[in-house]
Each structure stands twice: as C-alpha cells, then as structure tokens.
Enzyme design. Structure first.
Site, mmCIF file in Angstrom:
data_model
loop_
_atom_site.group_PDB
_atom_site.id
_atom_site.type_symbol
_atom_site.label_atom_id
_atom_site.label_comp_id
_atom_site.label_asym_id
_atom_site.label_seq_id
_atom_site.Cartn_x
_atom_site.Cartn_y
_atom_site.Cartn_z
ATOM 1 N N TYR A 148 0.833 -1.211 0.000
ATOM 2 C CA TYR A 148 0.000 0.000 0.000
ATOM 3 C C TYR A 148 0.868 1.263 0.000
ATOM 4 C CZ TYR A 148 -3.960 3.032 1.111
ATOM 5 O OH TYR A 148 -4.924 4.009 1.075
ATOM 6 N N LYS A 152 0.925 4.163 -2.931
ATOM 7 C CA LYS A 152 0.571 5.559 -2.690
ATOM 8 C C LYS A 152 1.757 6.494 -2.934
ATOM 9 C CE LYS A 152 -3.724 4.883 -1.834
ATOM 10 N NZ LYS A 152 -4.752 5.349 -2.790
#
Length: 288
Positions: A148, A152
């Site tokens: 993740y 991002k």
C-alpha cells in the site's frame, strides 16, 4: 453553488470519502457520474443524489474505457474527475504473497494511471479541468503495508508528473493524502490502535470524510487555479511565535522556507533528517 453545472466523475463513490464527496458535490450543483465496483451500494448512493451510476473496475483498462465513454455520453464533457477507489492487503513483507503485492499495485497505482489517462483524454482537446487523485499519509512507509505504501508513493510521483505534462492544456492535477479518517474501515480498529492513530495526528482527533470531500471540492471548483504542493508533516510542530514569519512556500530539499517578507529561514527538519519512526498504523485504518 460552487460547482453549478460542472460535470464531474467520482470513483469509489459508494462508501466513505467517495460517498461524502458525491453528496457534497450534488449539494454544490454538480452534474455527477458515480463509479464503483460494488453495484448495489453504488446504485443506492447515486440514486440518493440523482447521480448517474457506472459500475467500474479501475484496474481493468476496458472497464475504465467503457466507464468514461458512458460518462461522456451522459454528461457531454468532464470538468472534474475525483479518484478515490483503492484497496489494501496488509501483511509484513516477508509474509506477503506476491499476489497481494501485485493486486494492490494494480488497483491503487495502475488504477490511478488508467483513470487519470482517461480523464486527460477527455479534457485535453476539449476543455481544461481538474483531476484529483488519492495518495495517503502512509506513502512515507508503515509497518505491514509495503504494498500500500509503495502504491501511494507511486501516486504522488504520478501526480507530479501528470501536472507537468498536462499543464500546457490548462489541466490541473492534484492528490489528496488523507490521514486517520472515520469510515466503515476505521470502525473496526482495535481501541489501542485507534488511540495511537489519533495521538499521532496534530489535532488529536480522527478526521471526517466530509473534511476530505471539502478539499476535493476546492480543487475541482473555479477557486482552484493552480497545482498545489502541500508538504507532508508527519509529526506535531510548534506554532510560529507571535509576530514571527509565516511560511508561504516550503522547499523540502533545502529545508528552508520563503516568508511573506521575502526572507529565507530554516524550515522544520524533514523526516529523513530527523530519523523519527512513523506510527505503525495499518493503512486501511489510516487512509479511508
């Protein structure tokens, strides 16, 4: 109304920040297309505000292409695209299956690329507009979220690049980086983790989806006429002294800031220079 007659497409519109944005934009007069992969909740959210629902898998190029074609057929043009859709598959990296790494990168980063590409194609030769992507405070890294955090961080780099490439057409590209927000995901957070997450926020409280939605509203509205860079502040900082210089523009490379008087002063140390650890908060709890 700040978005009167503006044509806007929102992904991840069935829940959380996406739904809050959908409802806010409707109140502000926008003509809306709501997109999500969950058809039932999507139709409920869209019908509640009079938006046109489009089922879309942002990780599937064909689905994104069909979704944008339907949106353009319904709206005629796109003045704004706000992209929230994303997923998490948390684990320590040594326990993380390759499939979980790949699917998170596929949905969060490749999905952002596909949505932004389709948005720019709709805007580039017709009308300039605003593209808003979603990063996260966790792009700086977090325990148990290698996939993740990497996705991002990629969104941050993608946003900067698209802003450079699309500026010639007057298209604005920005990314939001939410912190700990009250959503259906954070409702499941263990109390101890929740306390640590809230303690790590400068205001000492969780954010609300509507607060993020208002940031997106500004970026899509005519009030926003530039690409903005707001530096991430991972730790609480003391306020400036009374009468002291207030930062106007920050330079993270040189660790200085330009004040309203034109004088250059030393800025707060970056995370890298301070060598301070980020709080270990699972991303699905910390972002949406």
């Amino acid at each position: 109304m700040r978005l009167k007659d503006k044509a806007v497409l929102i992904t991840g519109a069935a829940h959380g920040i996406g739904r809050a944005t959908l409802e806010l934009f409707a109140r502000e007069g926008a003509r809306l297309v709501a997109c999500d992969i969950e058809e039932g909740p999507l139709r409920e959210a869209a019908e509640a505000v009079g938006a046109h629902p489009v089922v879309m898998d942002v990780a599937d190029p064909a689905s994104v292409e069909r979704g944008f074609a339907e949106a353009l057929a319904h709206l005629g043009r796109l003045d704004g695209v706000v992209h929230y859709a994303g997923i998490t598959r948390d684990n320590f990296h040594w326990k993380m299956p390759l499939e979980d790494w790949e699917v998170v990168l596929r949905v969060n980063l490749t999905g952002s690329f596909l949505v932004a590409k389709a948005a720019s194609e709709a805007m580039r030769e017709k009308n300039p507009g605003s593209i808003v992507l979603t990063a996260s405070r966790v792009y700086l890294g977090n325990l148990g979220q290698a996939n993740y955090a990497a996705s991002k961080a990629g969104v941050v780099g993608l946003t900067r690049t698209l802003a450079l490439e699309l500026g010639r057409w007057g298209i604005r590209v920005n990314a939001l980086a939410p912190g700990f927000i009250e959503t259906r995901m954070t409702a499941k957070v263990p109390e101890k983790v929740r306390e640590k997450a809230i303690a790590a926020t400068p205001l000492g409280r969780a954010g609300k989806p509507l607060e993020v939605a208002y940031a997106a509203l500004f970026l899509v509205s005519d009030e926003s006429t530039q690409n903005l860079h707001l530096p991430h502040t991972p730790h609480k900082l003391s306020p400036p002294p009374p009468g002291g210089p207030r930062p106007r523009a920050w330079s993270s490379r040189r660790m200085t800031c330009t004040t309203s008087s034109g004088k250059r002063t030393r800025a707060a140390p970056s995370l890298a220079s301070r060598q301070l650890p980020l709080p270990s908060i699972p991303t699905q709890w910390a972002s949406r």
